[in-house]
Design an enzyme around this catalytic site. Structure first.
Site, short mmCIF file in Angstrom:
data_model
loop_
_atom_site.label_atom_id
_atom_site.label_comp_id
_atom_site.label_asym_id
_atom_site.label_seq_id
_atom_site.Cartn_x
_atom_site.Cartn_y
_atom_site.Cartn_z
N LYS A 172 -1.83 12.30 4.21
CA LYS A 172 -1.98 11.01 3.51
C LYS A 172 -3.44 10.56 3.51
O LYS A 172 -3.94 10.05 2.50
CB LYS A 172 -1.10 9.95 4.18
CG LYS A 172 -1.33 8.52 3.67
CD LYS A 172 -1.01 8.37 2.18
CE LYS A 172 -1.40 6.98 1.66
NZ LYS A 172 -0.56 5.90 2.18
N LYS A 240 -8.55 -0.31 5.22
CA LYS A 240 -7.99 0.14 6.50
C LYS A 240 -7.77 1.65 6.49
O LYS A 240 -8.10 2.34 7.47
CB LYS A 240 -6.67 -0.59 6.76
CG LYS A 240 -5.93 -0.18 8.03
CD LYS A 240 -4.90 0.93 7.83
CE LYS A 240 -3.79 0.53 6.89
NZ LYS A 240 -2.75 1.59 6.78
#
Length: 296
Positions: A172, A240
């Site tokens: 990811k 983030k």
């Protein structure tokens, strides 16, 4: 469906994902740290719990969908967390995007109690969550993957087993390097061409018809031109993710060249007040520098 599902984290993504499981016939027990976010899912047929531990004690498979590594650690390992309530033989599927090393640590602690873990972060933003067409990148054992496959099939259409615990998260993060870098290039191209007097319709026709075409171009190009910054995936969360990329790269001693620049421009967008915008809000940083808005 025989497996009882627990779902913790009912935000932008978790809400529609849990509702898709209900529609598919799964029994769902839910909990969210902000209690009001449970209302819609409970109205759709889920049963409310009083804590993550309570969810886990009544579930065979517990899904977490949270914002960052500390949130996942707290909800799984903390007081009244999943680990305290989960039964031996159950599975925790963390579908958040968090640190690969934190994932492996959590998996080890769950394993000591006989609980399997799968890290299964997703790509596809809110539209994918709503339609059940997410891309899901999964780390964990092959046997546990096979057991959880019917759940993944409800939530996504591209289901990829990437390896052992942590490899779902690693994949990811690599996906974010590519996707957010592509978004950055789209924003630069639009600002560059529109400042030069480019016609927005002609630009999009050209971009989507050639080698520059991509998911970002097709899904976010028009939104930028229309000034639509509603979030499918927020600037704050993209920033983030890029922080996690850079932390993992430091652990691996892998040099990254473009990602830190993209991260800094996302940070600039945050400082411009675009943190809760969709990731297309990245363009605001470039617009501020160039002195032009890339709009129709």
């Amino acid at each position: 469906m025989s497996e009882k599902i627990g779902f913790v984290g009912l935000g932008i993504m978790g809400n529609p994902m849990s509702q898709n499981l209900l529609k598919a016939g799964f029994s769902v027990r839910c909990w969210n740290r902000t209690e009001s976010k449970m209302t819609e899912v409970v109205s759709a047929g889920a049963e409310a719990s009083i804590s993550a531990s309570d969810v886990a004690s009544h579930s065979d498979i517990i899904i977490t969908m949270l914002s960052d590594s500390p949130d996942v650690e707290e909800v799984i390992l903390g007081k009244n967390g999943v680990l305290q309530g989960a039964n031996s033989g159950s599975v925790v599927i963390d579908m958040s995007t968090i640190s690969p090393s934190v994932t492996r640590n959590i998996a080890q602690k769950l394993s000591s109690k006989g609980i399997e873990m799968m890290d299964a972060p997703v790509s596809g933003s809110l539209p994918g969550a709503l339609s059940g067409t997410l891309s899901i990148m999964i780390g964990g054992s092959e046997n546990t993957f096979d057991r959880c496959k019917p759940i993944f099939d409800v939530l996504g259409t591209r289901i990829t087993h990437c390896g052992s615990n942590g490899m779902g998260q690693t994949t990811k993060l690599a996906n974010q390097i590519i996707g957010l870098g592509n978004l950055a290039a789209l924003c630069e191209g639009l600002v560059f061409a529109i400042k030069a007097g480019g016609n927005p319709e002609a630009l999009m026709q050209a971009f989507t018809g050639g080698a520059a075409n991509s998911w970002m171009v097709e899904n976010l190009g028009e939104k930028i031109l229309d000034g639509d910054f509603l979030p499918g995936f927020m600037v704050d969360l993209a920033q983030k993710d890029l922080r996690l990329v850079q932390e993992a790269a430091a652990e691996l001693q892998v040099p990254l060249l473009t990602t830190p620049t993209v991260s800094n421009l996302f940070r600039a967008a945050q400082q411009l007040g675009a943190g809760t915008d969709g990731i297309q809000g990245y363009v605001k940083s470039l617009e501020a520098i160039a002195g032009i808005n890339a709009r129709r």
